[in-house]
Design a protein around this motif. Sequence first.
Motif, PDB file in Angstrom:
ATOM      1  N   HIS A   1      -2.999  11.725  11.177  1.00 21.84           N
ATOM      2  CA  HIS A   1      -2.858  11.133  10.033  1.00 21.84           C
ATOM      3  C   HIS A   1      -3.460  12.196   8.963  1.00 21.84           C
ATOM      4  N   TYR A   2      -2.455  12.450   8.308  1.00 21.62           N
ATOM      5  CA  TYR A   2      -3.089  13.657   7.196  1.00 21.62           C
ATOM      6  C   TYR A   2      -3.223  12.965   5.867  1.00 21.62           C
ATOM      7  N   CYS A   3      -4.656  13.051   5.441  1.00 25.21           N
ATOM      8  CA  CYS A   3      -5.295  12.562   4.158  1.00 25.21           C
ATOM      9  C   CYS A   3      -5.539  13.401   3.149  1.00 25.21           C
ATOM     10  N   GLY A   4      -5.289  14.727   3.256  1.00 31.57           N
ATOM     11  CA  GLY A   4      -5.284  15.662   2.121  1.00 31.57           C
ATOM     12  C   GLY A   4      -4.516  15.611   1.047  1.00 31.57           C
TER      13      GLY A   4
ATOM     14  N   ALA B   1       5.786   5.911  14.190  1.00 28.51           N
ATOM     15  CA  ALA B   1       6.423   5.101  14.736  1.00 28.51           C
ATOM     16  C   ALA B   1       7.610   6.083  15.519  1.00 28.51           C
ATOM     17  N   SER B   2       8.012   6.882  14.864  1.00 24.84           N
ATOM     18  CA  SER B   2       9.149   7.722  15.149  1.00 24.84           C
ATOM     19  C   SER B   2       8.552   8.659  16.355  1.00 24.84           C
ATOM     20  N   GLN B   3       7.456   8.995  16.457  1.00 20.05           N
ATOM     21  CA  GLN B   3       6.645   9.672  17.499  1.00 20.05           C
ATOM     22  C   GLN B   3       6.667   8.936  18.752  1.00 20.05           C
ATOM     23  N   LEU B   4       6.553   7.648  18.422  1.00 17.89           N
ATOM     24  CA  LEU B   4       6.327   6.477  19.585  1.00 17.89           C
ATOM     25  C   LEU B   4       7.805   6.281  20.267  1.00 17.89           C
ATOM     26  N   VAL B   5       8.700   6.416  19.382  1.00 19.66           N
ATOM     27  CA  VAL B   5      10.042   6.601  20.008  1.00 19.66           C
ATOM     28  C   VAL B   5      10.281   7.713  21.088  1.00 19.66           C
ATOM     29  N   GLY B   6       9.777   8.776  20.752  1.00 15.78           N
ATOM     30  CA  GLY B   6      10.074   9.834  21.482  1.00 15.78           C
ATOM     31  C   GLY B   6       9.125   9.796  22.802  1.00 15.78           C
ATOM     32  N   LEU B   7       7.893   9.095  22.622  1.00 17.64           N
ATOM     33  CA  LEU B   7       7.198   8.860  24.008  1.00 17.64           C
ATOM     34  C   LEU B   7       7.722   7.714  24.768  1.00 17.64           C
ATOM     35  N   ALA B   8       8.450   6.882  24.082  1.00 11.78           N
ATOM     36  CA  ALA B   8       9.320   5.703  24.951  1.00 11.78           C
ATOM     37  C   ALA B   8      10.306   6.432  25.731  1.00 11.78           C
ATOM     38  N   ALA B   9      11.030   7.447  25.277  1.00 11.88           N
ATOM     39  CA  ALA B   9      12.182   8.146  26.015  1.00 11.88           C
ATOM     40  C   ALA B   9      11.476   8.762  27.165  1.00 11.88           C
TER      41      ALA B   9
ATOM     42  N   ARG C   1       1.000  -1.123  -0.009  1.00  2.00           N
ATOM     43  CA  ARG C   1      -0.093  -0.175  -0.007  1.00  2.00           C
ATOM     44  C   ARG C   1       0.893   1.195   0.168  1.00  2.00           C
ATOM     45  N   GLU C   2       0.157   2.340  -0.467  1.00  5.05           N
ATOM     46  CA  GLU C   2       1.135   3.647  -0.355  1.00  5.05           C
ATOM     47  C   GLU C   2       0.966   4.301   1.198  1.00  5.05           C
ATOM     48  N   PRO C   3       2.017   4.646   1.569  1.00 10.05           N
ATOM     49  CA  PRO C   3       2.284   4.928   2.937  1.00 10.05           C
ATOM     50  C   PRO C   3       1.598   6.147   3.350  1.00 10.05           C
ATOM     51  N   ALA C   4       1.142   5.954   4.814  1.00 11.43           N
ATOM     52  CA  ALA C   4       0.403   7.035   5.384  1.00 11.43           C
ATOM     53  C   ALA C   4       1.108   8.504   5.737  1.00 11.43           C
ATOM     54  N   LEU C   5       0.685   9.458   5.516  1.00 14.38           N
ATOM     55  CA  LEU C   5       1.688  10.797   6.040  1.00 14.38           C
ATOM     56  C   LEU C   5       1.357  11.189   7.398  1.00 14.38           C
ATOM     57  N   TRP C   6       2.064  11.279   8.375  1.00 12.52           N
ATOM     58  CA  TRP C   6       1.862  11.729   9.661  1.00 12.52           C
ATOM     59  C   TRP C   6       2.598  12.924  10.044  1.00 12.52           C
ATOM     60  N   LEU C   7       1.599  13.534  10.813  1.00 13.19           N
ATOM     61  CA  LEU C   7       2.131  14.965  11.447  1.00 13.19           C
ATOM     62  C   LEU C   7       2.248  14.888  12.996  1.00 13.19           C
ATOM     63  N   ARG C   8       3.226  15.767  13.219  1.00 10.30           N
ATOM     64  CA  ARG C   8       3.233  15.635  14.720  1.00 10.30           C
ATOM     65  C   ARG C   8       2.963  17.183  15.109  1.00 10.30           C
ATOM     66  N   ALA C   9       1.788  17.485  15.717  1.00 15.51           N
ATOM     67  CA  ALA C   9       1.565  18.855  16.371  1.00 15.51           C
ATOM     68  C   ALA C   9       2.008  19.352  17.578  1.00 15.51           C
TER      69      ALA C   9
ATOM     70  N   GLU D   1       5.385  19.113  12.924  1.00 18.80           N
ATOM     71  CA  GLU D   1       6.465  18.735  11.905  1.00 18.80           C
ATOM     72  C   GLU D   1       5.852  17.370  11.169  1.00 18.80           C
ATOM     73  N   ILE D   2       6.494  17.153  10.044  1.00 19.10           N
ATOM     74  CA  ILE D   2       6.156  15.849   9.409  1.00 19.10           C
ATOM     75  C   ILE D   2       6.957  14.699  10.018  1.00 19.10           C
TER      76      ILE D   2
END
Length: 372
Positions: free
Chosen positions: A150-153, A174-182, A116-124, A169-170
Amino acid sequence: MLEQATLNHAARVLAATAEPLPADIALRQYFVAHPYLGGRERRAISRALFTYFRWFQWLDQRASPQKRVEQAVALHEKFTADPKSVKPEALAARAVPAWLSEEMDLPPDFFLELQREPALWLRARPGTAGHLAAQLRDCVPTPRAPDALHYCGQQDLFRTAQFHEGAFEIQDLASQLVGLAAAPNPGETWWDACAGEGGKMLHLADLMANKGLIWATDRSVRRLENLKRRAARAKIFNFRTAPWDGSAKLPTKTKFNGILIDAPCSGVGTWQRNPHARWTTSLHDVRELAVTQRALLEHVAGSLKARGRLIYSVCTLTRTETTAVADAFTAAHPEFEPAPLSSLGTDRSSLFLWPHELHANGMFVAAWQKKS
């Protein structure tokens, strides 16, 4: 049906990848050399190129490059309309290189997600996800991370006022979850040892409310300069940068409350977003990178304060680079104890983040705490 011009452009970029050149770099260089191409044309060329590598093993290699791109797009459109149009055994045999089965379990849903085509995620910015979603529209929140959308536009987010104001930030989920894990606390001192262009460093800074201090190091001075520009846009100031090549000669004698090693890896977890890498990465790369990963952990371990947290993350799912590295570090360092990733809702000290469960990149995260 793709326009002939798009097929021709995609074929020329394909020729550059045969040099070999990674597809994303080949695209970037091609667009620099062809500045007259507009945003719509660039998106069409990029999509055609990545679709080609996603369906590479299905294509008739005797056909012209244009015809092969056309075949890939047709396959992708058929799969998108009906994922069952491609048999599971065909996905298992063709979607990834054969060596991968030696390194990881391969559930059927993993293959479906890869195609599938990948989702585009933003971090507010912290606490602003709802407001940002109302401004940008076409945003879907997730319970997995409070500031993730998840940005769908279709709009070019880099041109929005919100981006230039540093409102988001774009950044992949998964990368955001790494920050939360820290889970750093305001006022602490942290080290993002392989900071790259700063995506995770900026997240750590936000979680620390721009207080305390983060050392951001990387072997690439160019990446650190980009990090500084991103930090200025985000109005993040609680950091300092220094080059570090990953060797035993450390950039500072500072003792830290926490260290994040987001180590260089084979990138298997990014193969949905970067399908060309499926065909350029080898088992030898995996084994070589694991040596680097273990060395990085060894080199930073002495820089933690008592009760300090060490976070290891890689955007791959191979056993050699994940559990094998974590188990080896635990065995070699009795002064560390595996620490629960409680901020991710688990009492486990290591975790696989699967693409088909997140609709994002795949990651592995492990955590330790230094004993008193």
